[in-house]
Motif scaffolding. Structure first.
Motif, PDB file in Angstrom:
ATOM      1  N   ASP A  88      -8.403   2.180   2.427  1.00 56.44           N
ATOM      2  CA  ASP A  88      -9.250   1.005   2.629  1.00 56.44           C
ATOM      3  C   ASP A  88      -9.382   0.624   4.106  1.00 56.44           C
ATOM      4  O   ASP A  88      -9.823  -0.477   4.419  1.00 56.44           O
ATOM      5  N   LEU A 134      -5.031   5.178   5.425  1.00 58.11           N
ATOM      6  CA  LEU A 134      -5.147   4.164   4.378  1.00 58.11           C
ATOM      7  C   LEU A 134      -6.556   4.230   3.815  1.00 58.11           C
ATOM      8  O   LEU A 134      -7.533   4.211   4.570  1.00 58.11           O
ATOM      9  N   LYS A 151       0.819  -1.211   0.000  1.00 56.05           N
ATOM     10  CA  LYS A 151       0.000   0.000   0.000  1.00 56.05           C
ATOM     11  C   LYS A 151       0.854   1.263   0.000  1.00 56.05           C
ATOM     12  O   LYS A 151       0.428   2.304  -0.516  1.00 56.05           O
ATOM     13  N   VAL A 185      -2.418   3.337  -2.002  1.00 60.07           N
ATOM     14  CA  VAL A 185      -3.500   3.188  -1.028  1.00 60.07           C
ATOM     15  C   VAL A 185      -3.184   3.962   0.251  1.00 60.07           C
ATOM     16  O   VAL A 185      -4.074   4.502   0.908  1.00 60.07           O
ATOM     17  N   GLU A 191      -1.676   0.371   9.594  1.00 60.12           N
ATOM     18  CA  GLU A 191      -2.288  -0.872   9.114  1.00 60.12           C
ATOM     19  C   GLU A 191      -2.379  -1.888  10.246  1.00 60.12           C
ATOM     20  O   GLU A 191      -3.429  -2.507  10.473  1.00 60.12           O
TER      21      GLU A 191
END
Length: 337
Positions: free
Chosen positions: A71, A69, A38, A43, A315
């Motif tokens: 997502d 991020l 990412k 991302v 993350e």
């Protein structure tokens, strides 16, 4: 993500016990690889580490890293104090926390133990890079250092390569010997070496996990085909590798903007004309995405220069937060702003 008709959960404090209950090495590898990808595929939105120099030895500072991020539901920042001299006192050199916010309304939702999370993600990212860049039959792992990251790197790298033997070196022989005994009890054939150079003989992989301010790994020592994970020096004032390491190695980094300003040995190499930006192959995430090549020959010397990527922390923190809510881990507190 929280919706308007749902009550926000209590603010959660996630300590090291909650993090350990939420994670396994296998999960940390998956998450680290996702974060590296990412970082390179767009991302992740992030910036370079911001530091405030503090009195003390080189590298003593307040560090702030932040990322979002596209997502993931939560964004946030990690704030750490970095005190390299703590290592000699038996204390962690990196101490602090990650604060997470809900993307929908900006509410702070969690405070996460930054030292524990950093320990997981640093070693996991090195293992992902090792799986991608080292020779598949690599079985001898040299470790420079004997602290938390040394231990974590052995645990994670042994999951991705058939490690049979450990070569241990550290600046304090007594501590190095005790660390080797600990690893031998975990089932590894373990040898302690009086010099860093001797520890590299026959090594397939070397991890520098020290608090050194000056180089401990020298390029003239490197055997053909070795893979290097350089993780100990996180600010530009410190370096574990000499210029010959930079010159001889094919280099991949975790986050290019940070490497160009904070990887001390590379900054020095660029300044002195030993290497240039074009000598860095690129980001590990780009290689994992297939955008750039990885190792090309068995004799190639490969180097993963780790500096710590904000996206990796966020993350991993997102994952830990979700598991903590599902399993009722951590401590909810009344926190309103």
């Amino acid at each position: 993500m929280l919706s308007a008709d749902h009550q926000a959960p209590a603010f959660m404090v996630l300590d090291k016990n909650a993090i350990r209950a939420a994670l396994s090495i296998e999960l940390s590898l998956e998450i680290a690889e996702a974060a590296l990808r990412k970082t390179s595929n767009g991302v992740a939105s992030q910036d370079v580490r911001r530091t405030l120099t503090l009195p003390g030895s080189e590298g003593t500072c307040l560090s702030v890293m932040y990322a979002a991020l596209s997502d993931r539901d939560l964004f946030g920042a990690k704030v750490l104090s970095i005190f390299p001299d703590n290592f000699a006192l038996g204390l962690p050199s990196h101490r602090g926390a990650i604060i997470l916010f809900d993307k929908e309304n900006g509410s702070p939702v969690a405070l996460v133990d930054g030292g524990e999370l950093t320990a997981w993600r640093t070693a996991a990212a090195s293992a992902v890079a090792t799986r991608a860049l080292s020779r598949a039959d690599s079985s001898i792992l040299a470790i420079f250092g004997y602290g938390e990251q040394a231990r974590r790197h052995i645990e994670t790298i042994s999951k991705v390569r058939p490690i049979k033997r450990l070569h241990i070196w550290g600046r304090n022989p007594g501590k190095a010997s005790r660390f080797a005994e600990e690893q031998a009890s975990a089932g590894f054939q373990t040898l302690v070496f009086p010099s860093a150079r001797d520890a590299l003989v026959e090594a397939d992989i070397v991890c520098t996990t020290t608090s050194a301010q000056e180089p401990v790994l020298f390029g003239e020592w490197l055997p053909p085909g070795i893979h290097i994970n350089a993780v100990g020096a996180s600010v530009s004032q410190c370096r574990e590798l000499d210029l010959e390491c930079v010159r001889r190695s094919s280099i991949w980094v975790d986050y290019m903007p940070m490497a160009l300003i904070a990887a001390g040995e590379m900054v020095e190499a660029f300044k002195l004309g030993v290497a240039s930006r074009d000598d860095i192959r690129g980001e590990v995430g780009a290689m994992l995405e297939g955008a750039i090549p990885g190792r090309t020959t068995d004799a190639e010397i490969t180097l993963y220069r780790s500096l710590g990527v904000p996206a990796q922390d966020i993350e991993l923190a997102n994952f830990v937060y979700c598991v903590a809510r599902e399993k009722s881990l951590g401590t909810p507190i009344d926190f309103e702003v």
